[in-house]
Every structure is written in C-alpha cells, then in structure tokens.
Design a protein around this motif. Structure first.
Motif, PDB file in Angstrom:
ATOM      1  N   ILE A  87       0.997  -1.067  -0.121  1.00 38.09           N
ATOM      2  CA  ILE A  87      -0.115   0.079   0.092  1.00 38.09           C
ATOM      3  C   ILE A  87       0.831   1.218  -0.080  1.00 38.09           C
ATOM      4  O   ILE A  87       1.570   1.469   1.079  1.00 38.09           O
ATOM      5  N   CYS A  88       0.891   1.893  -1.285  1.00 34.76           N
ATOM      6  CA  CYS A  88       1.912   2.919  -1.149  1.00 34.76           C
ATOM      7  C   CYS A  88       1.327   4.353  -1.376  1.00 34.76           C
ATOM      8  O   CYS A  88       0.044   4.728  -1.986  1.00 34.76           O
ATOM      9  N   SER A  89       1.873   5.585  -0.776  1.00 34.59           N
ATOM     10  CA  SER A  89       1.267   6.777  -0.728  1.00 34.59           C
ATOM     11  C   SER A  89       1.157   7.347  -2.128  1.00 34.59           C
ATOM     12  O   SER A  89       0.244   8.189  -2.279  1.00 34.59           O
ATOM     13  N   ASN A  90       2.008   6.994  -3.090  1.00 37.11           N
ATOM     14  CA  ASN A  90       1.960   7.810  -4.352  1.00 37.11           C
ATOM     15  C   ASN A  90       2.612   6.738  -5.241  1.00 37.11           C
ATOM     16  O   ASN A  90       3.158   5.555  -5.045  1.00 37.11           O
ATOM     17  N   ILE A  91       2.677   7.100  -6.702  1.00 38.14           N
ATOM     18  CA  ILE A  91       3.267   6.133  -7.790  1.00 38.14           C
ATOM     19  C   ILE A  91       4.562   5.898  -7.652  1.00 38.14           C
ATOM     20  O   ILE A  91       5.039   4.923  -8.068  1.00 38.14           O
ATOM     21  N   ASN A  92       5.234   6.954  -7.308  1.00 38.87           N
ATOM     22  CA  ASN A  92       6.985   6.825  -7.130  1.00 38.87           C
ATOM     23  C   ASN A  92       7.131   5.481  -5.913  1.00 38.87           C
ATOM     24  O   ASN A  92       7.925   4.673  -6.387  1.00 38.87           O
ATOM     25  N   GLU A  93       6.530   5.617  -5.003  1.00 30.59           N
ATOM     26  CA  GLU A  93       6.614   4.573  -3.811  1.00 30.59           C
ATOM     27  C   GLU A  93       6.221   2.954  -4.752  1.00 30.59           C
ATOM     28  O   GLU A  93       6.917   1.940  -4.427  1.00 30.59           O
ATOM     29  N   ALA A  94       5.013   3.001  -5.336  1.00 35.05           N
ATOM     30  CA  ALA A  94       4.575   1.970  -5.774  1.00 35.05           C
ATOM     31  C   ALA A  94       5.558   1.423  -7.058  1.00 35.05           C
ATOM     32  O   ALA A  94       5.555   0.086  -7.061  1.00 35.05           O
ATOM     33  N   LEU A  95       6.105   2.216  -7.989  1.00 39.23           N
ATOM     34  CA  LEU A  95       7.161   1.930  -8.758  1.00 39.23           C
ATOM     35  C   LEU A  95       8.318   1.281  -8.290  1.00 39.23           C
ATOM     36  O   LEU A  95       8.928   0.411  -8.793  1.00 39.23           O
ATOM     37  N   ASP A  96       8.817   1.929  -7.088  1.00 39.73           N
ATOM     38  CA  ASP A  96       9.884   1.519  -6.297  1.00 39.73           C
ATOM     39  C   ASP A  96       9.894  -0.054  -5.764  1.00 39.73           C
ATOM     40  O   ASP A  96      10.599  -0.737  -5.991  1.00 39.73           O
ATOM     41  N   VAL A  97       8.618  -0.211  -5.226  1.00 40.41           N
ATOM     42  CA  VAL A  97       8.249  -1.666  -4.880  1.00 40.41           C
ATOM     43  C   VAL A  97       8.192  -2.351  -6.109  1.00 40.41           C
ATOM     44  O   VAL A  97       8.615  -3.775  -5.866  1.00 40.41           O
ATOM     45  N   ALA A  98       7.818  -2.292  -7.179  1.00 43.23           N
ATOM     46  CA  ALA A  98       7.604  -3.200  -8.249  1.00 43.23           C
ATOM     47  C   ALA A  98       8.995  -3.272  -8.806  1.00 43.23           C
ATOM     48  O   ALA A  98       9.515  -4.347  -9.241  1.00 43.23           O
ATOM     49  N   ARG A  99       9.832  -2.311  -8.953  1.00 42.13           N
ATOM     50  CA  ARG A  99      11.182  -2.608  -9.259  1.00 42.13           C
ATOM     51  C   ARG A  99      12.065  -3.382  -8.413  1.00 42.13           C
ATOM     52  O   ARG A  99      12.630  -4.431  -8.890  1.00 42.13           O
ATOM     53  N   LYS A 100      11.900  -3.324  -7.045  1.00 43.32           N
ATOM     54  CA  LYS A 100      12.405  -4.390  -5.914  1.00 43.32           C
ATOM     55  C   LYS A 100      12.005  -5.707  -6.421  1.00 43.32           C
ATOM     56  O   LYS A 100      12.484  -6.707  -6.341  1.00 43.32           O
ATOM     57  N   GLU A 101      10.643  -6.004  -6.641  1.00 43.30           N
ATOM     58  CA  GLU A 101       9.799  -7.243  -6.922  1.00 43.30           C
ATOM     59  C   GLU A 101      10.493  -7.749  -8.333  1.00 43.30           C
ATOM     60  O   GLU A 101      10.863  -9.045  -8.301  1.00 43.30           O
ATOM     61  N   LEU A 102      10.978  -6.935  -9.017  1.00 49.13           N
ATOM     62  CA  LEU A 102      11.318  -7.336 -10.482  1.00 49.13           C
ATOM     63  C   LEU A 102      12.715  -7.567 -10.363  1.00 49.13           C
ATOM     64  O   LEU A 102      13.390  -8.194 -11.357  1.00 49.13           O
ATOM     65  N   GLY A 103      13.455  -6.999  -9.332  1.00 44.34           N
ATOM     66  CA  GLY A 103      14.961  -6.983  -9.424  1.00 44.34           C
ATOM     67  C   GLY A 103      15.577  -6.150 -10.236  1.00 44.34           C
ATOM     68  O   GLY A 103      16.664  -6.556 -10.760  1.00 44.34           O
ATOM     69  N   VAL A 104      15.058  -5.066 -10.683  1.00 43.46           N
ATOM     70  CA  VAL A 104      15.781  -4.112 -11.761  1.00 43.46           C
ATOM     71  C   VAL A 104      15.853  -2.723 -10.692  1.00 43.46           C
ATOM     72  O   VAL A 104      15.061  -2.494  -9.625  1.00 43.46           O
ATOM     73  N   SER A 105      16.774  -1.858 -11.227  1.00 47.08           N
ATOM     74  CA  SER A 105      16.871  -0.676 -10.405  1.00 47.08           C
ATOM     75  C   SER A 105      16.242   0.401 -11.133  1.00 47.08           C
ATOM     76  O   SER A 105      15.836   0.073 -12.296  1.00 47.08           O
TER      77      SER A 105
END
Length: 561
Positions: A543-561
C-alpha cells in the motif's frame, strides 16, 4: 458524521423579537388564515372527509409546523397533493385506515429527520417532481368534473381510477346541470380577476363569499333548488373533536405501510421544496431535518384530533411572505384565526355551493400543473423526458404510491448511471507524464514504467457498478503482467462490492503469480480497506502513498533498478 440537533426556528426568532415584528406577523397570520379557510374546506371535501376535518388539519398541523419547524415562514396544512392518496385510503381502508397510515407517515418523517436525510430528499430529480405534481393536478381536476357539471350517477359508485372516472362521466354526461356549470365558471372567473383589483384578498375567498350569497338568494327568491351545497351533503361540527388513538393491529400496519411511505415521501418533498422556495425569497436558510421532524410530529398529532395528512403549502407560505410574515409567529396566528373561524363561523359553511368549491379546486389544479414547465422539460435530453412521462402517467393511470416507488427507483438508477459515467478506468503500460500528475515526484521528463508492469488508474467512486467495469477491462486485456499497480488517488469512496472485487482480484492474481500494489489510497478509503481485513491479504508493504513508491516496490519485486 454529525449528530442530529433539533433546533426550531422559533427559538432563534424570539431572541430579538420586537413589538413591530409582532404587528407585521399578526397581520400576515390573519390574512393567511383567511386564505387557508376555503382551501382547507375544499381539500377536506375532495379528500373524502367532512369539511371541518380540513380546517382541523390546518389548525393542529399548521400550529405544530410553525411552532417546531425549521423554516421561519413555512405554513403547514392540508394540500392538493394528498387528495388522491387520502381518497384512495378511505375508499379501501376507511377513516381508521387513514388515521393509521398518517400516524405511520409521521413516524417515518421523524426518522428521516433524525437520521439527517432531509438534504438527500432535495436531490430527487426535477423531472420526477414535475411528473408527480402534474399528474396529481390532472387527477384533482378529474375528481371535480362531477361537481363542475352537476352530473348525476343514479346511485352508481364513482370508480377510484382515472380512466374509470372518465368512462362514467361520458356515460352520464346527459345529466349535466347547467346551473352548476354557471356557478363553477363564475367562481373560476372571480378567482382569476380578483388579483387585478386586490393583491391582498385571495380570489378563492372572494369567489366563495360572492357565489354563496348569489346562490342563497337564487334559492330563497328565484326558486333555483338544483345547486347542491355543503350542507346538502355534510353535517358540520363547529368544534375540535376529542383526541382518539386508533387500535393498531399488525395486519393493518403491514397493509398500510406502503401508503404511509408514499405520504411521508410526498410530504417531505413538498415541505422541503416549499421551504427552499421561501429561503430564496427572504434570504434565509431553513433546517431541513428539523423541518422533517416537525412535519412528522404534526402528522402524528393531526389524525388523533380527526385531521388528515399535512405538509408545507407553497401557496400559503408565499402568501405569508408577501404579506410581511418573517417568523413562525405568523404561522401560529394563522392557526389561531382558523380555530376562531371553526368555533364561531363554521355553521355558515353549509351554504357554500359544491360547484363553487369545485371551481376553486380547478384553479388549484391548474396552478399546480406547471404545464409550462412540463412543456419545457419535453425539450430536455431523452432520459429526462422518459423519467418525466413515466412518473406522470403512473401517477395518473395507476396511483401515487406506485408512481413514487417507481420514481424513487428511477432516481436511484439515474444517479448510479451518472456516477458510473463520471468514473473512468485507464491502463498505462509505458510511461507517465509528471506534468499531468499530482502525486509524482521526479525530475525526469517522463516516469518510465518497467517492462512487466501495468498501471490501472481509477478516477471516481469505486462502487458496485465500477467494480464490474474494472473486471471487464481486465478480462478484455487478457494479458498477464508480472505486477499490477492500481492507482486510487482519485477514488473518494469504496463500497463492499468494490472491496469484494479487489479481494477477488488479489486472490486470482496470487494464483497466477501476479503481484498487486495499491497507490495513492486516500485516508477514508484506506480506513475502509483496513477495517475489512483486505490488507491482511495484500500486505501493508504493498500500500503506497504515491506512484513513485509503488514503482519502487515494483522494481524491487522485479529485481531491477
């Protein structure tokens, strides 16, 4: 949510009340009482009860509505809108049934006020209100045809339905009494012409006095005895009856409950419309919920003293304003004036011709019809025209109970349809332009969405209609990304179907190894999701407060920077 506060306008008014204010209210109250007299008698008779019951309603309900109401200038009493309902109840359930239905309607009105639903009632679509009132006006006009033309039915009972009445009239039109026709036409002309000579004296009162005197003289000295008067049909009691409470049984309550809802809804609509119109004229703001509670109390006490359903009356309220009334004192004076008339002058009412009262009600129905507004609404979008015509024809051909039930359903469906049309769902798979976004924190020209990630934007309320729409969009795409980000920054609320939809989506996504992340959930929606246990399934880290946080979580999940 705010709690209900019962605040009658009379309390605020009396704090700075002066002798000058009282003089103005006294004169306005006397005039309104005189204006209300012929209408109360006419509405009582047209409703199928004795004439004094109409006046009793205006006295008891009018006094309570002014004493406890949420409007400074509202005048309460019997109105034309209730004629059709009351007549139908008496035909089917008798006077005791009417008493029970009115009491239940009063309780429902109090409940509407206590739960602060007064403001919601004002959002009923305008075409539905015009459909009701125009249909009621045509029905009232139809009920007066027999007295206008003096038709004789040879003991045959007048049908309760619109079409049945006209068939009966057509069969017996050869019994026309031309004296009655002349009396009705004379009454209508006097009412129409009086405002040209006097703005203060009501045309209906002038018509009743002049025509009654003329008919009395014709009977005494002209040998004309074929014109029926109130005294020929009713025995009039010039006193307030003793209070009586009806015996309630479950079967009666169950059968009359739909009718009670009709009385309550119609009374609420008419009283709040009247109060709103009055606000615009005097520059005040009424308390809708206090007004509904006062209307409810009035409709509980009125039938106990033999009265009929009551509500705020637009015509009498405007008469009050136009004659200087600016506080509830004027309404209280109006009720006292009617009480004095009932006690001392009511026996004279037996000389009033029925054809004259029919003429008064023909004018009332004409003014109530709003035919110019009706005609104007026919030029509106087809959806509004459809709602208008459905409500109108249901009111006329069936009855007001059916019309109100269907009208409220149409209003709800119409509202939900428009909300659904304002809620948009879009899918983003490549990049987000930060210049068009409010919750993006980046110095880059565009915010790139990693491969394998889809962003869904929901713009508007997320309730049951939209939940289905969301499912359809996902089914139509038919793809299987690794991660789905659902942006909810523009979702003001979510209902149980929306929660169920999100829960199902998460469960199905987990089975397909698709990761779900929510972005920009507002505090209200966040609290609802947390109470429902949804976050246990999704995990608070998603649960993220904005799209930047959401994309950071997505990148960690994908293993990309």
């Amino acid at each position: 949510m705010k709690t209900f506060q019962f605040k009658p306008k009379l309390v605020d008014t009396l704090r700075n009340y002066t002798r000058s204010d009282f003089s103005t209210d006294l004169m306005a109250g006397i005039i309104v009482g005189i204006v209300a007299l012929p209408l109360a008698i006419a509405f009582g008779i047209a409703s199928g009860v004795s004439p004094e019951k109409g006046i009793i309603t205006a006295i008891v309900a009018g006094f309570i509505i002014s004493l406890l109401g949420g409007s400074k200038v509202q005048i309460g009493g019997p109105t034309g809108a209730f004629i059709v309902i009351i007549y139908g109840i008496i035909q089917q359930y008798g006077l005791e049934g009417l008493m029970i239905a009115t009491l239940m309607a009063g309780i429902l009105l109090i409940i509407l006020g206590v739960f602060r639903l007064g403001t919601i009632i004002k959002f009923i679509p305008y075409p539905i209100i015009i459909g009701f009132t125009s249909g009621i006006a045509l029905t009232i006009f139809t009920t007066q045809i027999a007295d206008v033309f003096g038709l004789q039915f040879g003991g045959e009972k007048v049908p309760g339905d619109f079409i049945g009445k006209w068939i009966l009239y057509a069969r017996h039109f050869d019994t026309v009494n031309w004296w009655n026709v002349a009396v009705s036409i004379a009454s209508i002309l006097i009412i129409a012409l009086t405002p040209k000579f006097s703005k203060k004296i009501p045309g209906s009162l002038v018509a009743i006095i002049l025509v009654t005197v003329a008919v009395y003289l014709m009977k005494m000295y002209g040998g004309v005895t074929s014109i029926d008067t109130i005294g020929d049909r009713f025995s009039i009691q010039s006193q307030l009856p003793e209070a009586t409470v009806p015996s309630l049984d479950w079967e009666a309550v169950k059968n009359l409950f739909p009718v009670a809802i009709t009385i309550a809804v119609l009374g609420a609509i008419e009283s709040l419309l009247s109060a709103t119109v009055a606000d615009g004229v005097i520059g005040d703001h009424h308390d809708s919920n206090t007004e509904l509670v006062a209307q409810g109390i009035a409709n509980i006490i009125s039938p106990i003293f033999g009265g009929i359903p009551a509500t705020g009356a637009i015509a009498r309220t405007m008469t009050n304003i136009n004659n200087g009334g600016r506080s509830p004192i004027a309404g209280i004076v109006h009720a006292i004036v009617l009480l004095l008339i009932l006690i001392f002058l009511m026996p004279l009412a037996k000389f009033i011709p029925m054809a004259c009262l029919a003429g008064v009600l023909v004018v009332v129905s004409y003014n109530m019809s709003g035919w110019r507004v009706f005609k104007g609404l026919l030029k509106n979008p087809k959806s509004d025209v459809t709602v208008l015509l459905i409500t109108f024809f249901l009111t006329v051909i069936f009855d007001l109970t059916v019309a109100i039930e269907v009208g409220l359903v149409i209003a709800c469906v119409s509202f939900m349809k428009r909300v659904m049309e304002t809620t948009q769902i879009s899918v983003i798979t490549d990049e987000i332009d930060p210049n068009k976004e409010s919750d993006v924190e980046t110095h880059e020209e565009h915010l790139v969405i990693p491969e394998g990630v889809e962003v869904y934007e929901i713009n508007g309320p997320y309730f049951f209609g939209i939940a289905t729409k969301f499912e359809e969009i996902m089914a139509r795409l038919g793809d299987r990304p690794q991660i789905r980000i659902i942006r909810m920054r523009k979702v003001p609320f979510i209902d149980s179907t929306g929660i169920h939809n999100l829960t199902t989506l998460c469960e199905m996504s987990q089975k397909e190894n698709i990761h779900i992340i929510l972005s920009g959930v507002n505090p209200q929606v966040h609290a609802v999701l947390e109470r429902s246990g949804f976050y246990t399934l999704l995990g608070k880290e998603n649960i993220c407060s904005n799209i930047n946080e959401a994309l950071d979580v997505a990148r960690k999940e994908l293993g990309v920077s």
